[in-house]
Design a protein around this motif. Sequence first.
Motif, PDB file in Angstrom:
ATOM      1  N   TYR A  81       0.835  -1.198   0.000  1.00 30.25           N
ATOM      2  CA  TYR A  81       0.000   0.000   0.000  1.00 30.25           C
ATOM      3  C   TYR A  81       0.878   1.260   0.000  1.00 30.25           C
ATOM      4  O   TYR A  81       1.947   1.294   0.608  1.00 30.25           O
ATOM      5  CB  TYR A  81      -0.908   0.041   1.232  1.00 30.25           C
ATOM      6  CG  TYR A  81      -1.971  -1.025   1.291  1.00 30.25           C
ATOM      7  CD1 TYR A  81      -2.262  -1.832   0.190  1.00 30.25           C
ATOM      8  CD2 TYR A  81      -2.692  -1.232   2.460  1.00 30.25           C
ATOM      9  CE1 TYR A  81      -3.241  -2.813   0.251  1.00 30.25           C
ATOM     10  CE2 TYR A  81      -3.672  -2.208   2.543  1.00 30.25           C
ATOM     11  CZ  TYR A  81      -3.937  -3.002   1.433  1.00 30.25           C
ATOM     12  OH  TYR A  81      -4.903  -3.973   1.509  1.00 30.25           O
ATOM     13  N   ASP A  82       0.372   2.295  -0.663  1.00 28.75           N
ATOM     14  CA  ASP A  82       1.012   3.597  -0.579  1.00 28.75           C
ATOM     15  C   ASP A  82       1.030   4.058   0.874  1.00 28.75           C
ATOM     16  O   ASP A  82       0.051   3.891   1.600  1.00 28.75           O
ATOM     17  CB  ASP A  82       0.246   4.631  -1.402  1.00 28.75           C
ATOM     18  CG  ASP A  82       0.338   4.395  -2.896  1.00 28.75           C
ATOM     19  OD1 ASP A  82       1.155   3.557  -3.324  1.00 28.75           O
ATOM     20  OD2 ASP A  82      -0.402   5.067  -3.640  1.00 28.75           O
ATOM     21  N   ARG A  83       2.119   4.680   1.262  1.00 28.96           N
ATOM     22  CA  ARG A  83       2.195   5.195   2.629  1.00 28.96           C
ATOM     23  C   ARG A  83       1.437   6.514   2.774  1.00 28.96           C
ATOM     24  O   ARG A  83       1.019   6.889   3.872  1.00 28.96           O
ATOM     25  CB  ARG A  83       3.659   5.399   3.029  1.00 28.96           C
ATOM     26  CG  ARG A  83       3.838   5.600   4.522  1.00 28.96           C
ATOM     27  CD  ARG A  83       5.289   5.680   4.926  1.00 28.96           C
ATOM     28  NE  ARG A  83       5.401   5.814   6.374  1.00 28.96           N
ATOM     29  CZ  ARG A  83       6.388   6.439   7.002  1.00 28.96           C
ATOM     30  NH1 ARG A  83       7.365   6.959   6.281  1.00 28.96           N
ATOM     31  NH2 ARG A  83       6.415   6.534   8.305  1.00 28.96           N
ATOM     32  N   PHE A  84       1.244   7.234   1.661  1.00 31.03           N
ATOM     33  CA  PHE A  84       0.590   8.532   1.705  1.00 31.03           C
ATOM     34  C   PHE A  84      -0.472   8.634   0.606  1.00 31.03           C
ATOM     35  O   PHE A  84      -0.311   8.074  -0.479  1.00 31.03           O
ATOM     36  CB  PHE A  84       1.602   9.666   1.493  1.00 31.03           C
ATOM     37  CG  PHE A  84       2.776   9.617   2.428  1.00 31.03           C
ATOM     38  CD1 PHE A  84       2.673  10.057   3.735  1.00 31.03           C
ATOM     39  CD2 PHE A  84       3.999   9.112   2.000  1.00 31.03           C
ATOM     40  CE1 PHE A  84       3.753  10.008   4.594  1.00 31.03           C
ATOM     41  CE2 PHE A  84       5.090   9.060   2.849  1.00 31.03           C
ATOM     42  CZ  PHE A  84       4.961   9.504   4.158  1.00 31.03           C
ATOM     43  N   HIS A  85      -1.542   9.364   0.897  1.00 33.53           N
ATOM     44  CA  HIS A  85      -2.525   9.694  -0.124  1.00 33.53           C
ATOM     45  C   HIS A  85      -1.870  10.596  -1.165  1.00 33.53           C
ATOM     46  O   HIS A  85      -1.028  11.431  -0.843  1.00 33.53           O
ATOM     47  CB  HIS A  85      -3.723  10.406   0.506  1.00 33.53           C
ATOM     48  CG  HIS A  85      -4.848  10.644  -0.443  1.00 33.53           C
ATOM     49  ND1 HIS A  85      -4.854  11.687  -1.348  1.00 33.53           N
ATOM     50  CD2 HIS A  85      -6.005   9.956  -0.651  1.00 33.53           C
ATOM     51  CE1 HIS A  85      -5.966  11.643  -2.069  1.00 33.53           C
ATOM     52  NE2 HIS A  85      -6.688  10.600  -1.664  1.00 33.53           N
ATOM     53  N   ARG A  86      -2.286  10.441  -2.408  1.00 36.35           N
ATOM     54  CA  ARG A  86      -1.563  11.130  -3.474  1.00 36.35           C
ATOM     55  C   ARG A  86      -1.646  12.647  -3.384  1.00 36.35           C
ATOM     56  O   ARG A  86      -0.755  13.344  -3.889  1.00 36.35           O
ATOM     57  CB  ARG A  86      -2.028  10.633  -4.845  1.00 36.35           C
ATOM     58  CG  ARG A  86      -3.417  11.025  -5.304  1.00 36.35           C
ATOM     59  CD  ARG A  86      -3.796  10.169  -6.520  1.00 36.35           C
ATOM     60  NE  ARG A  86      -4.882  10.697  -7.316  1.00 36.35           N
ATOM     61  CZ  ARG A  86      -6.173  10.587  -7.012  1.00 36.35           C
ATOM     62  NH1 ARG A  86      -6.527   9.996  -5.869  1.00 36.35           N
ATOM     63  NH2 ARG A  86      -7.097  11.069  -7.818  1.00 36.35           N
TER      64      ARG A  86
END
Length: 501
Positions: free
Chosen positions: A137-142
């Motif tokens: 999963y991405d660690r941060f929202h885009r």
Amino acid sequence: MPFTEVCNTYIRNTFAAENSFRHRKQEEMELPVFEKIKPVLPQPYWKGHDSAVACYWKAWEIAFGNLLQPTEENGFVANYIDSAFNKCIFMWDSCFMLLFARYGCRAFNFQHTLDNFYAKQHDDGFICRAIHESNGYDRFHRFDPVSTGPNIMPFAEWEYYLHFRDKERLSRVFPVLVAYHQWLRQYRTWRDGSYWSSGWGCGMDNQPRLQEGYHEAFSHGHQVWADTCMQQLFSAKLLVRTGWELGRAHEIPDVAEEIELLTNYVNQRLWDDKTAFYYDLWRGDERNSTKSIGAYWSLLAGAVPEEKLKRFTAHLENPAEFKRPHRIPTLSADHPGYDGSSGGYWRGGVWAPTNYMVLKGLDAAGYDSLAHEIGLNHLEQVVRVFEATGTLWENYSPEQAAAGSPAKPDFVGWSGLSPIAVLLEFVFGIKAHVAEARLEWRVRLTEEHGVRQFPFGKAGMLDLWCGERSSPAEKPEIRASSNIPLKLVIQWDGGEEGMQL
């Protein structure tokens, strides 16, 4: 009533739709063991500098100890080298690691590390700068100000292409990199086309660059970020060059147009002629007066006009600014926030990736002698700390032969750049021009030195040896052999000679 509907805010990017990495099957390949593959790696020799050679091998040992395989849970597609930081893969860490790791690609294809980022590209072109190794999963929202950057993946891919001429890979990564560049222009620019980032987004977490009232790590500060503008200019130039290589340059006129816009912008708005430096631009059009090492991305980007180069590079030779006992601090020593004792992380710490960036930029700008001088100083300091501690560190003190604070040990990680890439390229002075079947050897050392099994292109392997000399002006005695035909050009203080291998 609670809001439960999930809105799809994606604007699909046509280049991202070409991304073949998102549909690639996971690689199933055993990881190499360092002691078994060590004979395959380049073998340096430097008389009287056994510690530097030992540091070189320690870097490779740690690097091969940080190799990991993809899992079903994380959805990665290729074996990769871990950043060895916090159980995430990191975009700019990975790019810098690949810049030294390409010398070991005969033993393990490190370049595939970036494939795991490409496999996670979003439909609109976004790629998160940190992705969890546990679940992918991405660690941060885009849209988080710290979610992505710096954009140096084109740099890592272009350097790999120059070394190995792998046009198939270049063709596969091109649309991915274009889509990501276009995402940044869509969502990380101000109305005048300049770029913004954040402390975490630019990678230099705690530099004192923002106006009072903004968080130094998490806020964009309504600021134009000089390093981000330079990186995007550099990216645009590399994408256009890649496009010409592939016959696709006509598909990215928007990227080509941005080159002129950003070149003019940084020299008209970010350059201060009185101090001869590029600065971030605060809200209210005030330059922030912080001399950050990030400004030197301008050299690689080719943004500095010829008439400004001498004054701009002079800061690197000023003891009151960047010429400290261990070169180069990431923050100029004349800044009130400079931390000379420990480096204070990015408040003066010496970091292998930013040093390597400056060295590459100096070389590109024709300041190869200064690059050798700084590279030699940096390597000597790193080796002194290695002698005292037995390992490599995340960053170093600018004032003494010591690790920085805070700094992680065994950090390879991008600190492998110093004893591997800096040694081979800027201390030994070896520079491959694979497309021209030519290798330059700028001999500046006077001690006996050389390297066996230096990789050249897909199949080339060279053995290079230089005898001891009494002075840099003495013509060097060279022995060289190659398994493929190429021209070897030897340069020394006051002379040049070519030989056909």
